[in-house]
Design an enzyme around this catalytic site. Structure first.
Site, mmCIF file in Angstrom:
data_model
loop_
_atom_site.group_PDB
_atom_site.id
_atom_site.type_symbol
_atom_site.label_atom_id
_atom_site.label_comp_id
_atom_site.label_asym_id
_atom_site.label_seq_id
_atom_site.Cartn_x
_atom_site.Cartn_y
_atom_site.Cartn_z
ATOM 1 N N ILE A 79 0.892 -1.172 0.000
ATOM 2 C CA ILE A 79 0.000 0.000 0.000
ATOM 3 C C ILE A 79 0.922 1.211 0.000
ATOM 4 C CG2 ILE A 79 -0.302 -0.028 2.527
ATOM 5 C CD1 ILE A 79 -3.164 1.144 2.000
ATOM 6 N N VAL A 81 1.220 5.676 -0.925
ATOM 7 C CA VAL A 81 0.712 6.972 -1.364
ATOM 8 C C VAL A 81 1.922 7.831 -1.713
ATOM 9 C CG1 VAL A 81 -0.483 9.082 -0.597
ATOM 10 C CG2 VAL A 81 -1.433 6.845 -0.025
ATOM 11 N N GLU A 113 3.102 -7.443 6.000
ATOM 12 C CA GLU A 113 4.494 -7.468 6.456
ATOM 13 C C GLU A 113 5.039 -6.065 6.300
ATOM 14 O OE1 GLU A 113 6.117 -10.978 7.632
ATOM 15 O OE2 GLU A 113 5.552 -11.215 5.550
ATOM 16 N N TYR A 124 -1.313 1.479 10.507
ATOM 17 C CA TYR A 124 -1.957 0.164 10.622
ATOM 18 C C TYR A 124 -2.612 -0.034 11.994
ATOM 19 C CZ TYR A 124 0.545 -1.066 6.361
ATOM 20 O OH TYR A 124 1.003 -1.103 5.077
HETATM 21 C C1 LIG Z 1 1.589 4.394 4.977
HETATM 22 C C2 LIG Z 1 0.996 5.349 3.935
HETATM 23 C C3 LIG Z 1 0.311 4.524 2.845
HETATM 24 C C4 LIG Z 1 -0.057 6.264 4.625
HETATM 25 O O1 LIG Z 1 -0.675 7.054 3.616
HETATM 26 P P1 LIG Z 1 -1.367 8.481 3.959
HETATM 27 O O2 LIG Z 1 -2.199 8.865 2.795
HETATM 28 O O3 LIG Z 1 -0.338 9.447 4.400
HETATM 29 O O4 LIG Z 1 -2.271 8.066 5.197
HETATM 30 P P2 LIG Z 1 -3.431 8.948 5.901
HETATM 31 O O5 LIG Z 1 -3.325 10.384 5.499
HETATM 32 O O6 LIG Z 1 -4.725 8.283 5.621
HETATM 33 O O7 LIG Z 1 -3.033 8.783 7.424
HETATM 34 C C5 LIG Z 1 -3.932 8.276 8.373
HETATM 35 C C6 LIG Z 1 -3.286 8.212 9.729
HETATM 36 O O8 LIG Z 1 -2.231 7.244 9.752
HETATM 37 C C7 LIG Z 1 -1.203 7.702 10.638
HETATM 38 N N1 LIG Z 1 0.016 7.959 9.856
HETATM 39 C C8 LIG Z 1 0.147 7.972 8.496
HETATM 40 N N2 LIG Z 1 1.436 8.188 8.167
HETATM 41 C C9 LIG Z 1 2.117 8.330 9.328
HETATM 42 C C10 LIG Z 1 3.486 8.580 9.659
HETATM 43 N N3 LIG Z 1 4.428 8.743 8.717
HETATM 44 N N4 LIG Z 1 3.833 8.665 10.969
HETATM 45 C C11 LIG Z 1 2.916 8.512 11.940
HETATM 46 N N5 LIG Z 1 1.583 8.284 11.701
HETATM 47 C C12 LIG Z 1 1.221 8.188 10.416
HETATM 48 C C13 LIG Z 1 -1.723 8.990 11.275
HETATM 49 O O9 LIG Z 1 -2.425 8.644 12.436
HETATM 50 C C14 LIG Z 1 -2.652 9.499 10.193
HETATM 51 O O10 LIG Z 1 -3.640 10.351 10.666
HETATM 52 P P3 LIG Z 1 -3.348 11.941 10.860
HETATM 53 O O11 LIG Z 1 -2.717 12.434 9.581
HETATM 54 O O12 LIG Z 1 -4.726 12.483 11.129
HETATM 55 O O13 LIG Z 1 -2.411 12.019 12.025
HETATM 56 C C15 LIG Z 1 2.094 6.271 3.335
HETATM 57 O O14 LIG Z 1 2.797 6.898 4.395
HETATM 58 C C16 LIG Z 1 3.117 5.553 2.451
HETATM 59 O O15 LIG Z 1 2.899 5.396 1.242
HETATM 60 N N6 LIG Z 1 4.263 5.150 3.021
HETATM 61 C C17 LIG Z 1 5.351 4.561 2.224
HETATM 62 C C18 LIG Z 1 5.000 3.186 1.731
HETATM 63 C C19 LIG Z 1 4.860 2.223 2.897
HETATM 64 O O16 LIG Z 1 5.702 2.177 3.772
HETATM 65 N N7 LIG Z 1 3.761 1.427 2.882
HETATM 66 C C20 LIG Z 1 3.484 0.502 3.950
HETATM 67 C C21 LIG Z 1 4.231 -0.772 3.832
HETATM 68 S S1 LIG Z 1 3.741 -1.717 2.399
#
Ligand SMILES: CC(C)(COP(=O)(O)OP(=O)(O)OC[C@H]1O[C@@H](n2cnc3c(N)ncnc32)[C@H](O)[C@@H]1OP(=O)(O)O)[C@@H](O)C(=O)NCCC(=O)NCCS
Length: 166
Positions: A79, A81, A113, A124
């Site tokens: 997943i 973004v 994972e 998560y």
């Molecule tokens: C994980 C990921 C998909 C989250 O996407 P996103 O669009 O930023 O997520 P959201 O905006 O819906 O965030 C929802 C909540 O998750 C938590 N969150 C998301 N990213 C976070 C971070 N870097 N640190 C701490 N909390 C985090 C927060 O609670 C957030 O809510 P808030 O913004 O109101 O505080 C994105 O950070 C990403 O693509 N990361 C790199 C790829 C990755 O590591 N994927 C997971 C492993 S496969």
């Protein structure tokens, strides 16, 4: 589920921007294309306006997920973004879409994972995932360093319809 060329392009552009090459988590195009050929594999995409569905030529793809179902278990394989669109709720929208659809198709448990020091753990946990395992030295980064992976799981409640015998 075989993606179209624009879908592959959209997912690969997010893949390249979202995963830091230092950690060795991103997949290349060949890996992504062959994963799609395995039965039970599904994906969903979201655009920069927060619309879920196939990519449109005028709005950039902002995120996607890839999942694989085997009987009543499912693994969230990826997943991501694009960093430009993070913390806007797009990742949540993708995950909520997955949870709702997985429940509908009968998934009882969803696994994933994740690199042990990935901040996505907050993301998560917010959705009820709990750590169920640790794999030592699972990821090899660009610098050759090995990093542990944590396995998380979440149970999905199945609603069983009870009918009266009358
Ligand atoms: C994980 C990921 C998909 C989250 O996407 P996103 O669009 O930023 O997520 P959201 O905006 O819906 O965030 C929802 C909540 O998750 C938590 N969150 C998301 N990213 C976070 C971070 N870097 N640190 C701490 N909390 C985090 C927060 O609670 C957030 O809510 P808030 O913004 O109101 O505080 C994105 O950070 C990403 O693509 N990361 C790199 C790829 C990755 O590591 N994927 C997971 C492993 S496969």
């Amino acid at each position: 589920m075989r993606p179209t060329a624009p879908e592959m392009d959209g997912m690969m552009s997010v893949m390249l921007s979202a995963f830091d090459p230092a950690f060795g988590e991103a997949w290349n195009e060949r890996q992504l294309a062959s994963a799609m050929l395995i039965p039970g594999t599904r994906f969903a995409m979201i655009d920069a306006h927060g619309v879920l569905g196939p990519p449109s030529p005028s709005v950039p793809t902002a995120g996607f997920y890839l999942t694989r179902q085997v009987v009543d278990e499912e693994e969230l394989l990826l997943i991501a973004v694009d960093p430009e669109y993070r913390r806007l709720g797009l990742g949540s929208r993708l995950l909520e879409h997955l949870l709702a659809n997985a429940q509908e198709r009968g998934t009882a448990r969803l696994f994933l994972e994740m690199r042990a020091d990935n901040p996505a753990e907050h993301f998560y946990r917010r959705y009820g995932f709990e750590q169920v395992g640790l794999r030592r030295d699972y990821y090899r980064g660009a610098d050759g360093r090995l990093r542990d992976a944590k396995t998380f799981a979440r149970t999905l409640v199945q609603v069983i319809e009870l009918r009266s015998a009358q």
